[in-house]
Write a protein that holds these residues in place. Structure first.
Motif, mmCIF file in Angstrom:
data_model
loop_
_atom_site.group_PDB
_atom_site.id
_atom_site.type_symbol
_atom_site.label_atom_id
_atom_site.label_comp_id
_atom_site.label_asym_id
_atom_site.label_seq_id
_atom_site.Cartn_x
_atom_site.Cartn_y
_atom_site.Cartn_z
ATOM 1 N N ALA A 8 7.627 -13.353 13.345
ATOM 2 C CA ALA A 8 8.527 -12.397 14.003
ATOM 3 C C ALA A 8 8.269 -10.985 13.492
ATOM 4 C CB ALA A 8 9.978 -12.795 13.769
ATOM 5 N N ALA A 9 8.055 -10.866 12.183
ATOM 6 C CA ALA A 9 7.779 -9.551 11.607
ATOM 7 C C ALA A 9 6.466 -9.003 12.146
ATOM 8 C CB ALA A 9 7.737 -9.638 10.088
ATOM 9 N N LYS A 11 5.080 -9.686 15.057
ATOM 10 C CA LYS A 11 5.291 -9.302 16.457
ATOM 11 C C LYS A 11 6.029 -7.979 16.546
ATOM 12 C CE LYS A 11 5.213 -13.907 18.489
ATOM 13 N NZ LYS A 11 5.970 -14.957 19.199
ATOM 14 N N ASN A 12 7.040 -7.796 15.667
ATOM 15 C CA ASN A 12 7.787 -6.534 15.668
ATOM 16 C C ASN A 12 6.882 -5.369 15.282
ATOM 17 O OD1 ASN A 12 10.164 -7.703 16.504
ATOM 18 N ND2 ASN A 12 10.951 -7.985 14.426
ATOM 19 N N LYS A 13 6.019 -5.576 14.292
ATOM 20 C CA LYS A 13 5.099 -4.524 13.873
ATOM 21 C C LYS A 13 4.122 -4.189 14.994
ATOM 22 C CE LYS A 13 5.097 -5.354 8.888
ATOM 23 N NZ LYS A 13 4.280 -5.752 7.732
ATOM 24 N N LYS A 16 5.989 -2.277 17.701
ATOM 25 C CA LYS A 16 6.254 -0.918 17.231
ATOM 26 C C LYS A 16 4.987 -0.085 17.313
ATOM 27 C CE LYS A 16 7.846 1.709 13.257
ATOM 28 N NZ LYS A 16 8.209 1.683 11.845
#
Length: 70
Positions: A8-9, A11-13, A16
């Motif tokens: 998840a981290a 994918k978020n990075k 962004k």
């Protein structure tokens, strides 16, 4: 569970990064077609001139070297 957080981290990075990239690309001052054509023409002419100069230098050095080695 730790793998899910890392995924998840990641994918978020990635999201962004792409959002920031899109925002930066909107700030870019893109050239017009005339500017692009003019700049391309200048580069092509410069490459042709550089090719001629380097070819003449190469031929000259070849002649000098052949005279030295005889």
């Amino acid at each position: 569970m730790a793998e899910n957080k890392n995924t998840a981290a990641s994918k978020n990075k990635a999201m962004k990064f792409f959002k920031e990239t899109k925002a930066e690309m909107k700030k870019v001052s893109w050239p017009t077609k005339n500017q692009l054509f003019h700049n391309t023409l200048i580069i092509v002419v410069f490459i042709i001139i550089a090719t001629v100069v380097l070819s003449l230098l190469d031929a000259g050095f070849e002649k000098v070297l052949s005279l030295i080695l005889k």
